[in-house]
Write a protein that holds these residues in place. Structure first.
Motif, PDB file in Angstrom:
ATOM      1  N   HIS A  87     -12.816  -6.747  10.510  1.00 51.41           N
ATOM      2  CA  HIS A  87     -11.930  -7.471  10.034  1.00 51.41           C
ATOM      3  C   HIS A  87     -10.461  -7.410  10.378  1.00 51.41           C
ATOM      4  N   ALA A  88      -9.715  -6.205  11.165  1.00 56.66           N
ATOM      5  CA  ALA A  88      -8.357  -6.131  11.479  1.00 56.66           C
ATOM      6  C   ALA A  88      -8.441  -6.005  12.891  1.00 56.66           C
ATOM      7  N   ARG A  89      -9.247  -6.566  13.698  1.00 53.09           N
ATOM      8  CA  ARG A  89      -9.168  -6.772  15.137  1.00 53.09           C
ATOM      9  C   ARG A  89      -8.251  -7.710  15.584  1.00 53.09           C
ATOM     10  N   GLN A  90      -7.642  -8.682  14.904  1.00 54.16           N
ATOM     11  CA  GLN A  90      -6.857  -9.968  15.926  1.00 54.16           C
ATOM     12  C   GLN A  90      -5.479  -9.927  15.014  1.00 54.16           C
ATOM     13  N   VAL A  91      -4.542  -9.658  15.629  1.00 51.01           N
ATOM     14  CA  VAL A  91      -3.085  -9.720  15.296  1.00 51.01           C
ATOM     15  C   VAL A  91      -2.826 -11.052  14.533  1.00 51.01           C
ATOM     16  N   GLY A  92      -2.359 -10.959  13.255  1.00 55.33           N
ATOM     17  CA  GLY A  92      -1.759 -12.202  12.575  1.00 55.33           C
ATOM     18  C   GLY A  92      -2.951 -12.455  11.415  1.00 55.33           C
ATOM     19  N   ARG A  93      -4.054 -11.699  11.577  1.00 51.39           N
ATOM     20  CA  ARG A  93      -5.156 -12.128  10.690  1.00 51.39           C
ATOM     21  C   ARG A  93      -4.922 -11.373   9.254  1.00 51.39           C
ATOM     22  N   PRO A  94      -4.843 -11.934   8.018  1.00 54.65           N
ATOM     23  CA  PRO A  94      -4.836 -11.424   6.811  1.00 54.65           C
ATOM     24  C   PRO A  94      -5.967 -10.831   6.211  1.00 54.65           C
ATOM     25  N   VAL A  95      -5.835  -9.654   5.789  1.00 51.85           N
ATOM     26  CA  VAL A  95      -6.973  -8.780   5.470  1.00 51.85           C
ATOM     27  C   VAL A  95      -6.923  -8.373   4.024  1.00 51.85           C
ATOM     28  N   ALA A  96      -7.919  -8.599   2.917  1.00 54.73           N
ATOM     29  CA  ALA A  96      -7.863  -8.228   1.953  1.00 54.73           C
ATOM     30  C   ALA A  96      -7.952  -6.730   1.512  1.00 54.73           C
ATOM     31  N   VAL A  97      -7.298  -6.112   1.008  1.00 52.96           N
ATOM     32  CA  VAL A  97      -7.389  -4.723   0.480  1.00 52.96           C
ATOM     33  C   VAL A  97      -7.425  -4.241  -0.917  1.00 52.96           C
ATOM     34  N   VAL A  98      -8.405  -3.608  -1.431  1.00 53.27           N
ATOM     35  CA  VAL A  98      -8.356  -3.351  -2.777  1.00 53.27           C
ATOM     36  C   VAL A  98      -8.278  -1.604  -2.923  1.00 53.27           C
ATOM     37  N   VAL A  99      -7.326  -1.297  -3.681  1.00 49.95           N
ATOM     38  CA  VAL A  99      -7.002   0.296  -3.828  1.00 49.95           C
ATOM     39  C   VAL A  99      -6.982   0.830  -5.402  1.00 49.95           C
ATOM     40  N   LEU A 100      -7.047   1.760  -5.736  1.00 53.70           N
ATOM     41  CA  LEU A 100      -6.777   2.335  -7.003  1.00 53.70           C
ATOM     42  C   LEU A 100      -5.496   3.282  -6.820  1.00 53.70           C
ATOM     43  N   ARG A 101      -4.332   2.909  -7.726  1.00 53.81           N
ATOM     44  CA  ARG A 101      -3.197   3.489  -7.495  1.00 53.81           C
ATOM     45  C   ARG A 101      -3.338   4.968  -7.856  1.00 53.81           C
ATOM     46  N   ALA A 102      -2.572   5.804  -7.281  1.00 57.95           N
ATOM     47  CA  ALA A 102      -2.624   7.068  -7.828  1.00 57.95           C
ATOM     48  C   ALA A 102      -2.301   7.330  -9.231  1.00 57.95           C
ATOM     49  N   GLY A 103      -3.006   7.989  -9.836  1.00 61.21           N
ATOM     50  CA  GLY A 103      -3.045   8.213 -11.476  1.00 61.21           C
ATOM     51  C   GLY A 103      -3.332   7.146 -12.305  1.00 61.21           C
ATOM     52  N   THR A 104      -3.867   6.071 -11.825  1.00 64.14           N
ATOM     53  CA  THR A 104      -4.512   5.021 -12.594  1.00 64.14           C
ATOM     54  C   THR A 104      -5.903   4.856 -12.362  1.00 64.14           C
ATOM     55  N   SER A 105      -6.919   3.904 -12.965  1.00 60.40           N
ATOM     56  CA  SER A 105      -8.053   3.555 -12.944  1.00 60.40           C
ATOM     57  C   SER A 105      -8.094   2.057 -12.799  1.00 60.40           C
ATOM     58  N   THR A 106      -6.927   1.425 -12.569  1.00 62.41           N
ATOM     59  CA  THR A 106      -6.983  -0.120 -12.272  1.00 62.41           C
ATOM     60  C   THR A 106      -7.047  -0.467 -10.786  1.00 62.41           C
ATOM     61  N   GLU A 107      -7.895  -1.122 -10.494  1.00 62.65           N
ATOM     62  CA  GLU A 107      -8.010  -1.678  -9.057  1.00 62.65           C
ATOM     63  C   GLU A 107      -6.582  -2.627  -8.935  1.00 62.65           C
ATOM     64  N   ILE A 125       0.765  -1.403   0.074  1.00 62.58           N
ATOM     65  CA  ILE A 125      -0.103   0.206   0.165  1.00 62.58           C
ATOM     66  C   ILE A 125       0.771   1.199  -0.007  1.00 62.58           C
ATOM     67  N   GLN A 126       0.453   2.252  -0.712  1.00 65.41           N
ATOM     68  CA  GLN A 126       1.426   3.563  -0.699  1.00 65.41           C
ATOM     69  C   GLN A 126       0.438   4.884  -0.432  1.00 65.41           C
ATOM     70  N   ASN A 127       0.931   5.822   0.048  1.00 68.51           N
ATOM     71  CA  ASN A 127       0.202   7.159   0.167  1.00 68.51           C
ATOM     72  C   ASN A 127      -0.343   7.650  -1.119  1.00 68.51           C
ATOM     73  N   LEU A 128      -1.423   8.116  -0.920  1.00 69.24           N
ATOM     74  CA  LEU A 128      -2.518   8.753  -2.136  1.00 69.24           C
ATOM     75  C   LEU A 128      -2.995   7.514  -3.037  1.00 69.24           C
ATOM     76  N   ASP A 129      -2.980   6.281  -2.678  1.00 74.98           N
ATOM     77  CA  ASP A 129      -3.882   5.310  -3.083  1.00 74.98           C
ATOM     78  C   ASP A 129      -5.127   5.477  -2.589  1.00 74.98           C
ATOM     79  N   THR A 130      -6.141   5.187  -3.707  1.00 73.84           N
ATOM     80  CA  THR A 130      -7.620   5.440  -3.220  1.00 73.84           C
ATOM     81  C   THR A 130      -8.043   3.986  -2.608  1.00 73.84           C
ATOM     82  N   LEU A 131      -8.348   4.146  -1.406  1.00 71.57           N
ATOM     83  CA  LEU A 131      -8.916   2.994  -0.871  1.00 71.57           C
ATOM     84  C   LEU A 131     -10.493   2.127  -1.209  1.00 71.57           C
TER      85      LEU A 131
END
Length: 360
Positions: A303-323, A276-282
């Motif tokens: 979804h992120a209340r347990q240490v060690g749990r994997p959490v799927a995250v979808v973002v749009l990278r800054a300057g693109t329209s691709t998830e 994940i990077q700064n300026l990504d759109t969540l």
């Protein structure tokens, strides 16, 4: 708000028989310094129960006090107080609690010389006495400060005085379970109060109330404060050792106010390690769309209340329209504790904070 100091038992000191002098006397619980505080009901006698008997007797009477003016004497057996038979110390404390009103006329039945003499009746008119306000209570914001109080008996006694008088809000000189729970939470700083559970406070009450009277007096508050502070320290250390779930990033609404933009990605934290990077759109977290701050916070709580749990995250990278899809493994972070907070006890303290942006 000022914290009141204890007088010799408030309306009247009542002390259980415990193989030692547990008297809530001025020599034990009064403050050596302070300023006049609010008035409180006052009877001016110490009452005990003989071990293994139903004899409740007057241990001492303060000269000139309302009890003394009514003719109450040491070694009088207390037959009844306010119309209530006093065969246990608990019965006396309960009757005292109900009658501790300035100016009230309390009928009392006594028998001199531990009950060997004929019974006599008298009336105690509840008086009033100014309590002392402690001049300087030690700070109680950190584990280190609580440990220092436990090490230094003078500080422990000062805090016990304050705790008793906050809990003894009606000035009766006796404190119930509910009054203990309410008063201790009023006295403790918020973080310390959150670290102390109600069952732990009731355990402190039961330890001090060894005779099972259902009430505590001032002389019994040192062990109450000791136990509560030890539980706070224990609970705080367990939390510190366990740490908090952490994803290592923050978000804020973007310029359109229709999406959230990632910011403050922590170097080396779970989000950065996932890509994940700064300026990504969540777009979503844990499969939950996150167009608003409310949605984001709820997704994190779910979804992120347990240490060690994997959490799927979808973002749009800054300057693109691709998830782009990433997986954040929830990390563990020690909770930062501020040990140099400015004092917050007086109006002058508050004014100093408002005048200093760094403190604020």
């Amino acid at each position: 708000a000022a914290v009141r100091s204890v007088t010799p038992g408030g309306a009247g000191s009542v002390v259980p028989p415990r193989g030692g002098d547990r008297s809530a006397s001025a020599s034990v619980m009064s403050m050596s310094s302070g300023r006049p505080g609010p008035a409180a009901p006052y009877v001016g006698m110490i009452v005990r129960q003989n071990p293994g008997t139903t004899v409740v007797h007057v241990a001492s009477v303060e000269p000139g006090a309302p009890a003394s003016q009514a003719g109450v004497q040491p070694n009088d057996q207390m037959i009844s107080f306010g119309g209530v038979p006093t065969t246990t110390i608990g019965a006396f404390r309960s009757a005292l609690k109900q009658n501790a009103v300035v100016g009230r006329r309390i009928p009392v039945v006594l028998a001199a010389n531990m009950g060997t003499q004929p019974q006599r009746s008298t009336t105690i008119v509840v008086g009033t006495r100014i309590r002392q306000v402690p001049a300087n209570l030690p700070p109680m914001r950190t584990v280190e400060e609580l440990e220092e109080i436990l090490r230094e008996r003078s500080k422990l006694h000062a805090v016990a005085v304050a705790a008793f008088n906050i809990c003894d809000a009606d000035g009766s000189g006796v404190v119930s379970r509910q009054e203990l729970a309410t008063g201790m939470r009023r006295m403790l700083p918020p973080e310390a109060s959150r670290s102390l559970t109600d069952p732990q406070m009731m355990e402190a009450f039961d330890r001090a109330d060894a005779d099972g009277s259902g009430y505590l007096v001032g002389g019994e508050f040192v062990p109450v404060v000791e136990h509560c502070f030890r539980m706070i320290i224990q609970n705080a250390r367990q939390v510190d050792a366990r740490g908090k779930p952490w994803i290592g990033m923050a978000v804020k609404p973007d310029s359109s106010r229709r999406n959230l933009m990632v910011r403050d990605v922590v170097e080396g934290g779970p989000a950065e390690r996932a890509g994940i990077q700064n300026l990504d759109t969540l777009v979503s977290l844990g499969g939950v769309p996150t167009p608003t701050m409310v949605a984001f916070r709820e997704a994190v709580r779910t979804h992120a209340r347990q240490v060690g749990r994997p959490v799927a995250v979808v973002v749009l990278r800054a300057g693109t329209s691709t998830e782009r899809k990433f997986t954040i493994v929830v990390g563990e972070k020690k909770k930062e504790v501020f040990t140099d907070l400015p004092p917050l006890r007086t109006p002058a303290d508050a004014a100093a904070i408002l005048a200093d942006r760094a403190k604020l």
